[in-house]
Design a protein around this motif. Structure first.
Motif, PDB file in Angstrom:
ATOM      1  N   ARG A  40      69.427   1.671 -68.916  1.00 30.08           N
ATOM      2  CA  ARG A  40      69.174   2.962 -67.929  1.00 30.08           C
ATOM      3  C   ARG A  40      69.895   4.321 -68.421  1.00 30.08           C
ATOM      4  NH1 ARG A  40      67.940   0.951 -62.515  1.00 30.08           N
ATOM      5  NH2 ARG A  40      67.337  -1.220 -62.861  1.00 30.08           N
ATOM      6  N   ILE A  72      68.005  18.371 -58.062  1.00 33.76           N
ATOM      7  CA  ILE A  72      68.537  17.691 -59.077  1.00 33.76           C
ATOM      8  C   ILE A  72      68.930  18.095 -60.286  1.00 33.76           C
ATOM      9  CG2 ILE A  72      66.447  16.590 -59.815  1.00 33.76           C
ATOM     10  CD1 ILE A  72      69.830  14.738 -58.902  1.00 33.76           C
ATOM     11  N   ARG A  73      67.982  19.367 -60.628  1.00 30.09           N
ATOM     12  CA  ARG A  73      68.367  19.933 -62.037  1.00 30.09           C
ATOM     13  C   ARG A  73      69.709  20.473 -62.282  1.00 30.09           C
ATOM     14  NH1 ARG A  73      62.789  23.591 -61.796  1.00 30.09           N
ATOM     15  NH2 ARG A  73      63.629  23.769 -59.831  1.00 30.09           N
ATOM     16  N   ALA A 115      64.338   4.508 -61.232  1.00 29.59           N
ATOM     17  CA  ALA A 115      64.374   5.668 -62.007  1.00 29.59           C
ATOM     18  C   ALA A 115      64.030   7.230 -61.455  1.00 29.59           C
ATOM     19  CB  ALA A 115      63.108   5.705 -63.195  1.00 29.59           C
ATOM     20  N   ASP A 116      64.885   8.238 -61.851  1.00 29.45           N
ATOM     21  CA  ASP A 116      64.900   9.595 -61.410  1.00 29.45           C
ATOM     22  C   ASP A 116      65.234   9.196 -59.682  1.00 29.45           C
ATOM     23  OD1 ASP A 116      64.326  12.064 -61.687  1.00 29.45           O
ATOM     24  OD2 ASP A 116      62.338  12.065 -60.711  1.00 29.45           O
ATOM     25  N   THR A 117      66.384   8.711 -59.652  1.00 31.48           N
ATOM     26  CA  THR A 117      67.073   8.480 -58.449  1.00 31.48           C
ATOM     27  C   THR A 117      68.372   8.912 -58.223  1.00 31.48           C
ATOM     28  OG1 THR A 117      65.539   6.776 -57.928  1.00 31.48           O
ATOM     29  CG2 THR A 117      67.352   6.807 -56.618  1.00 31.48           C
ATOM     30  N   TYR A 132      73.355   9.447 -61.382  1.00 35.90           N
ATOM     31  CA  TYR A 132      71.848   9.863 -61.357  1.00 35.90           C
ATOM     32  C   TYR A 132      71.318   8.974 -62.675  1.00 35.90           C
ATOM     33  CZ  TYR A 132      67.562  12.358 -61.990  1.00 35.90           C
ATOM     34  OH  TYR A 132      66.242  12.879 -62.400  1.00 35.90           O
ATOM     35  N   CYS A 133      70.061   8.166 -61.997  1.00 35.15           N
ATOM     36  CA  CYS A 133      69.418   7.473 -63.084  1.00 35.15           C
ATOM     37  C   CYS A 133      68.292   8.126 -63.564  1.00 35.15           C
ATOM     38  CB  CYS A 133      69.093   5.956 -62.610  1.00 35.15           C
ATOM     39  SG  CYS A 133      68.095   4.951 -63.632  1.00 35.15           S
ATOM     40  N   SER A 134      68.058   8.631 -64.626  1.00 40.04           N
ATOM     41  CA  SER A 134      67.044   9.418 -64.978  1.00 40.04           C
ATOM     42  C   SER A 134      65.778   8.731 -65.624  1.00 40.04           C
ATOM     43  CB  SER A 134      67.271  10.748 -65.856  1.00 40.04           C
ATOM     44  OG  SER A 134      67.976  10.225 -67.012  1.00 40.04           O
ATOM     45  N   GLY A 135      66.090   7.561 -66.235  1.00 41.32           N
ATOM     46  CA  GLY A 135      65.157   6.572 -66.806  1.00 41.32           C
ATOM     47  C   GLY A 135      65.576   5.379 -66.956  1.00 41.32           C
TER      48      GLY A 135
END
Length: 147
Positions: A40, A72-73, A115-117, A132-135
């Motif tokens: 992750r 989130i950015r 993902a993206d959460t 933050y899980c980006s992938g």
């Protein structure tokens, strides 16, 4: 050299040259597939606190969390400015993480995310966290070159 029929699946773009899992693949005898665990890509925002500071620190973290829900950015910039974690200078980036690389309380939360959460605010004995899980890269098999 004898050949063996193996079925595997590719989970990363670098393996795009390999056929999908539904097609048999011939591999030379003696080439051992490498099993890759689920990974992750994560970022971490951490506010340290003592028990006496818990209420104020939680309020600060919830304020940052509300800003992240809006955009989130902002995670990278907010982590650089506010995080007390060792990755603060890198915007909280933990990189690609497998099980066993993080403390258990962080790992449980990270591997429960899609993902993206963004995780909810949670507390550990050290302070308050948001992850933050980006992938996600699911587990897979990599066949090294026989060469």
């Amino acid at each position: 050299m004898a050949e063996q029929e193996t079925r595997y699946h590719a989970t990363e773009p670098a393996w795009a040259g390999y056929p999908p899992a539904t097609q048999p693949v011939r591999r030379p005898a003696g080439v051992v597939p490498q099993h890759l665990p689920e990974r992750r890509q994560a970022s971490h925002l951490f506010l340290a606190c003592t028990p006496a500071q818990a209420a104020d620190t939680e309020q600060r973290m919830r304020s940052l969390y509300q800003r992240l829900l809006i955009d989130i950015r902002r995670f990278h910039r907010l982590a650089q400015r506010h995080s007390d974690g060792p990755q603060a200078a890198a915007g909280g980036a933990l990189g690609w993480v497998t099980r066993g690389m993080l403390p258990a309380c962080l790992e449980r939360v990270l591997f429960a995310l899609d993902a993206d959460t963004l995780s909810p605010v949670f507390r550990s004995p050290d302070g308050f966290h948001v992850i933050y899980c980006s992938g996600i890269r699911p587990h897979g098999v990599w066949l090294p070159d026989a060469g």
